[in-house]
Design an enzyme around this catalytic site. Structure first.
Site, mmCIF file in Angstrom:
data_model
loop_
_atom_site.group_PDB
_atom_site.id
_atom_site.type_symbol
_atom_site.label_atom_id
_atom_site.label_comp_id
_atom_site.label_asym_id
_atom_site.label_seq_id
_atom_site.Cartn_x
_atom_site.Cartn_y
_atom_site.Cartn_z
ATOM 1 N N GLY A 169 2.731 -3.195 8.156
ATOM 2 C CA GLY A 169 2.895 -3.741 9.631
ATOM 3 C C GLY A 169 4.248 -4.223 9.843
ATOM 4 O O GLY A 169 4.794 -5.012 8.893
ATOM 5 N N GLU A 209 -6.140 -6.893 3.241
ATOM 6 C CA GLU A 209 -6.209 -7.868 2.455
ATOM 7 C C GLU A 209 -7.185 -7.802 1.522
ATOM 8 O O GLU A 209 -7.973 -8.668 0.859
ATOM 9 C CB GLU A 209 -6.452 -9.382 3.154
ATOM 10 C CG GLU A 209 -5.355 -9.722 4.122
ATOM 11 C CD GLU A 209 -3.811 -9.689 3.621
ATOM 12 O OE1 GLU A 209 -3.668 -9.675 2.224
ATOM 13 O OE2 GLU A 209 -2.969 -9.262 4.558
ATOM 14 N N THR A 219 0.878 -1.189 -0.213
ATOM 15 C CA THR A 219 0.103 -0.014 0.108
ATOM 16 C C THR A 219 0.905 1.211 -0.102
ATOM 17 O O THR A 219 1.867 1.274 0.765
ATOM 18 C CB THR A 219 -1.105 0.036 1.283
ATOM 19 O OG1 THR A 219 -1.591 -1.421 1.253
ATOM 20 C CG2 THR A 219 -2.081 1.073 1.126
HETATM 21 C C1 LIG Z 1 -4.654 -2.216 10.415
HETATM 22 C C2 LIG Z 1 -4.172 -1.981 8.760
HETATM 23 C C3 LIG Z 1 -3.053 -2.966 8.410
HETATM 24 C C4 LIG Z 1 -2.446 -2.732 7.308
HETATM 25 N N1 LIG Z 1 -1.203 -3.511 6.878
HETATM 26 C C5 LIG Z 1 -0.820 -3.389 5.629
HETATM 27 C C6 LIG Z 1 0.499 -3.933 5.502
HETATM 28 O O1 LIG Z 1 1.022 -4.674 6.182
HETATM 29 N N2 LIG Z 1 0.904 -3.803 4.108
HETATM 30 C C7 LIG Z 1 0.155 -3.223 3.282
HETATM 31 O O2 LIG Z 1 0.752 -3.102 1.854
HETATM 32 N N3 LIG Z 1 -0.927 -2.830 3.147
HETATM 33 C C8 LIG Z 1 -1.239 -2.700 4.646
HETATM 34 N N4 LIG Z 1 -2.685 -2.180 4.839
HETATM 35 C C9 LIG Z 1 -3.429 -1.141 3.931
HETATM 36 C C10 LIG Z 1 -4.469 -2.181 3.414
HETATM 37 O O3 LIG Z 1 -4.054 -3.417 2.486
HETATM 38 C C11 LIG Z 1 -5.444 -1.049 2.484
HETATM 39 O O4 LIG Z 1 -5.639 -0.179 3.178
HETATM 40 C C12 LIG Z 1 -6.571 -1.912 1.856
HETATM 41 O O5 LIG Z 1 -6.267 -2.783 0.857
HETATM 42 C C13 LIG Z 1 -7.823 -0.931 1.356
HETATM 43 O O6 LIG Z 1 -6.973 0.093 0.525
HETATM 44 P P1 LIG Z 1 -7.255 1.602 0.484
HETATM 45 O O7 LIG Z 1 -6.743 2.008 1.846
HETATM 46 O O8 LIG Z 1 -6.407 2.120 -0.742
HETATM 47 O O9 LIG Z 1 -8.638 1.836 0.332
HETATM 48 P P2 LIG Z 1 -9.509 2.656 -0.806
HETATM 49 O O10 LIG Z 1 -9.172 2.049 -2.039
HETATM 50 O O11 LIG Z 1 -9.038 4.085 -0.979
HETATM 51 O O12 LIG Z 1 -11.005 2.618 -0.334
HETATM 52 C C14 LIG Z 1 -11.749 3.697 0.002
HETATM 53 C C15 LIG Z 1 -13.161 3.641 -0.161
HETATM 54 O O13 LIG Z 1 -13.395 3.329 -1.701
HETATM 55 C C16 LIG Z 1 -14.115 2.336 -1.894
HETATM 56 N N5 LIG Z 1 -13.557 1.880 -3.224
HETATM 57 C C17 LIG Z 1 -12.497 2.003 -3.689
HETATM 58 N N6 LIG Z 1 -12.251 1.484 -4.676
HETATM 59 C C18 LIG Z 1 -13.514 0.955 -5.079
HETATM 60 C C19 LIG Z 1 -13.799 0.158 -6.353
HETATM 61 N N7 LIG Z 1 -13.274 -0.194 -7.276
HETATM 62 N N8 LIG Z 1 -15.427 -0.414 -6.097
HETATM 63 C C20 LIG Z 1 -16.020 0.214 -5.165
HETATM 64 N N9 LIG Z 1 -15.611 0.905 -4.046
HETATM 65 C C21 LIG Z 1 -14.400 1.056 -4.041
HETATM 66 C C22 LIG Z 1 -13.788 1.185 -0.537
HETATM 67 O O14 LIG Z 1 -14.639 0.398 -0.571
HETATM 68 C C23 LIG Z 1 -13.591 2.211 0.629
HETATM 69 O O15 LIG Z 1 -14.688 2.413 1.065
HETATM 70 C C24 LIG Z 1 -3.151 -2.228 6.132
HETATM 71 C C25 LIG Z 1 -4.223 -1.498 6.451
HETATM 72 C C26 LIG Z 1 -4.869 -1.473 7.987
HETATM 73 C C27 LIG Z 1 -5.974 -0.587 8.167
#
Ligand SMILES: Cc1cc2nc3c(=O)[nH]c(=O)nc-3n(C[C@H](O)[C@H](O)[C@H](O)COP(=O)(O)OP(=O)(O)OC[C@H]3O[C@@H](n4cnc5c(N)ncnc54)[C@H](O)[C@@H]3O)c2cc1C
Length: 659
Positions: A175, A427, A136
């Protein structure tokens, strides 16, 4: 000492808790737990009660000490690898070393070449290398193809040059990256030499690179690396994990630091894509496939605490002069908690079955057979999504069912919720990945349209219903019939697929994002069939009458929640709600105690104090509260000063200084 309400209920329970625990955990896990958990429970470093008073940095330092102690215990007790991993995973929260084990090593294991595995994994096991998984970025998470981190191959030096070009391209949320890891598995867009391109390079999509980020001797960031911790997280969750950020400025790594089990870059820069574009899904499927069981066990902890507490807690008596009733005796408490108990069992059974399918698929993949991938990918995604929705919502319901004390840190349920709620996001965000399931199911339906006899994997078999619905009538008295339950759920999922198919038939170019709401409903419906079926199979295999009642309660609760969808699918739901209410009524509080005891929790495993097995909670609450830092010790004078300043009275200190 007279027995507590909980002890009395337990003594009257006819549930064979030991037999059910064996079924839930299996003999190997039980043996591991019996060996490892008492060691942890008796070591003060693993005491969780004082943790809410630690600030962010103290929490991480504490967590690293916990990790260090685990390693000492591993050596002291000669734990096998399985025993050590059991100890690591039985800690309530995710500590940095768990990330190295679960994310870093798992991905190397599934996507590294045999030489890479032989080089890296032993070093990881000895913790010479501690890793994290960095996909991410600040501005990109779900859209992996949109990642901005690049890895450009330099054929002269046989190295990749890795960059996060802009501030918003920094890796974020990673993480164990904040302070612990010395290596990161970085997901970056691979650029290989291509003389036909104006830039001289061609992008071939995201790939994984092992990047050393901190010096192994000094633990300081290496040249070109800026790394740090992203700070506290929502609800105080993930307190003991150092989620971090990372900027990479022209960081060079050797060619063989790219994971090359599937696609490869030759020394002179030729790119060889993977034989099958989904081969790299293995580790992602594994991480998702582990979530339903984790969610089930986490809900099991929350619901054990809530049921035990609600039996111990008394409010109101039925008639003057009689003892007060346990709050579990109230219908609304039972109707909230018993379906949650059933839900935790359901996801434990379904999670087990899913993991078995995953291992089966990996065996096939190792032989080059990708035929099981689509089914297991769809199932793991659907179950990850539905289990995290159901279980996290269940944890919050369990907290509310406990009244005021549920909101105290001492309930422990809030801590479980805070730890598990991001599973709806990581995930793969549930709403984003639901579209993958919908696509897979629609693809299978299209195939069936062309080849009506085409074989379908087991969990897809109901798709025949989409093209040629079979007649189905329900009987109000027949809702406890497993076959009627499954068929009704299949009708429901088939109807949603049909709705999607109609939209796509009208406009095949409809963007999937426009279908994301319907896709989420479909993911839930697809998961429900599998989970109900898994529970039914477990009941059949075991024959335990209490388990049968709980399984029936789960099926009926799932169906009741789906009533709007069932009605739309033309299913007559008469008698369903009454059947579900009767199923709640069929669980006695004595049975509920036996069924929660069957999880086999040690008191140490349940955060807080309200879920104590002996039910003597008020004594324990008083003891712990009196021990809080705020009530004694170093903060005392400071707090008195601050309070006196409000009332306008001169404090002793100020008065003295005037003399
Ligand atoms: C506690 C925690 C630990 C984590 N650990 C790691 C880690 O170790 N390594 C790592 O790489 N990442 C990590 N992450 C990141 C995590 O994998 C991402 O936050 C997650 O995949 C969601 O992506 P985003 O944040 O870009 O959400 P976004 O894609 O920005 O989502 C924002 C909103 O938009 C909506 N949305 C986005 N695209 C679409 C679509 N195509 N269709 C419909 N709705 C959509 C989503 O449903 C959501 O409501 C972690 C996150 C958390 C919270």
């Amino acid at each position: 000492m007279s027995p507590t309400h909980l002890q009395t209920a337990r003594s009257q329970s006819k549930v064979d808790s030991a037999a059910i625990e064996k079924l839930l955990r299996g003999p190997e896990q039980l043996a591991l737990r019996n060996k490892v958990l008492p060691v942890l429970a008796n070591d003060p470093i693993f005491d969780k009660t004082r943790k809410p008073f630690l600030n962010h940095a103290q929490g991480i330092i504490d967590s690293l000490k916990v990790c260090k102690r685990l390693l000492e215990l591993r050596d002291q007790h000669n734990w096998t690898r399985e025993e050590y991993v059991m100890a690591l995973l039985s800690l309530e929260e995710t500590v940095p070393l768990a990330m190295s084990e679960n994310a870093f090593m798992t991905v190397i294991d599934s996507q590294g070449s045999p030489e890479q595995k032989a080089h890296w994994l032993p070093r990881c096991r000895s913790y010479e290398i501690i890793g994290c998984y960095a996909q991410t970025e600040i501005a990109h998470g779900s859209n992996v193809q949109g990642l901005q981190t690049t890895a450009r191959y330099d054929a002269q030096t046989k190295e990749f040059v890795i960059n996060t070009p802009m501030a918003e391209d920094a890796k974020f949320w990673i993480g164990a990256m904040g302070v612990t890891a010395n290596h990161a598995l970085v997901q970056a867009i691979l650029q290989v030499p291509d003389s036909f391109q104006p830039s001289g390079y061609r992008s071939v999509g995201p790939h994984l690179f092992i990047v050393p980020i901190r010096d192994q001797i000094t633990h300081k960031p290496l040249p070109g690396i800026t790394v740090g911790d992203i700070g506290p997280k929502a609800y105080g969750g993930f307190r003991v994990l150092d989620n971090g950020y990372l900027h990479l400025n022209s960081v060079r790594v050797p060619r063989d630091y790219m994971l090359m089990a599937h696609s490869k870059v030759s020394p002179n820069g030729e790119f060889q894509p993977a034989k099958h574009d989904k081969l790299s899904y293995g580790s992602m499927v594994y991480l998702r496939a582990g979530i339903p069981a984790t969610q089930g066990w986490s809900l099991a902890r929350a619901v054990t605490i809530a049921i035990r507490y609600c039996i111990s807690r008394t409010q109101f008596s039925t008639s003057p002069g009689t003892p007060e009733n346990s709050v579990i005796d109230y219908a609304s408490t039972r109707h909230r908690l018993y379906p949650l108990l059933a839900t935790s069992y359901a996801y434990i059974f379904a999670g087990k079955e899913l993991l078995n399918s995953y291992y089966d698929m990996m065996d096939s993949l190792a032989k080059g057979d990708v035929s099981k991938l689509a089914e297991v990918h769809a199932l793991s995604t659907a179950l990850k999504t539905k289990s995290s929705w159901d279980c996290v919502a269940g944890m919050e319901e369990a907290r509310k069912a406990m009244g005021g004390h549920g909101y105290s840190h001492l309930s422990g349920v809030a801590a479980i919720f805070a730890q598990q709620t991001p599973a709806q996001t990581f995930e793969g965000d549930n709403y984003v990945i639901s579209q993958q399931i919908a696509r897979a199911l629609i693809k299978a339906v299209m195939l069936l349209k062309q080849h009506p006899q085409a074989p379908l994997p087991g969990s897809f078999s109901y798709l025949h219903q989409v093209l040629s619905p079979s007649p189905f009538t329900t009987s109000p008295d027949n809702w406890s019939n497993p076959s009627q339950q499954i068929q009704a759920l299949q009708k429901c999922a088939a109807k949603i697929i049909n709705d999607l198919a109609v939209v796509l038939a009208k406009n095949p170019r409809t963007p999937w994002t426009d279908l994301s709401w319907t896709s989420a409903r479909l993911a839930a419906a697809h998961a429900d069939i599998f989970v109900v079926d898994s529970f039914q199979k477990a009941v059949q295999a075991h024959g335990n009458p209490d388990l049968r009642k709980l399984g029936e309660l789960y099926s009926l609760t799932t169906l009741v929640k789906a009533i709007p969808e069932l009605v739309e699918a033309g299913v007559d739901t008469a008698g369903l709600r009454q059947a579900q209410e009767a199923a709640v009524g069929a669980i006695s509080k004595e049975a509920a105690v036996g069924l929660t005891d069957a999880f086999g929790w040690l008191d140490w495993e349940l955060p807080g104090v309200l879920g104590k097995k002996d039910g003597r909670i008020y004594e324990e609450m008083t003891r712990v509260v009196e021990e809080w830092d705020i009530n004694k010790g170093e903060y005392g004078p400071q707090l008195r000063e601050a309070a006196l300043a409000l009332t306008g009275h001169e404090s002793a200190k100020t008065a003295k200084s005037k003399l």
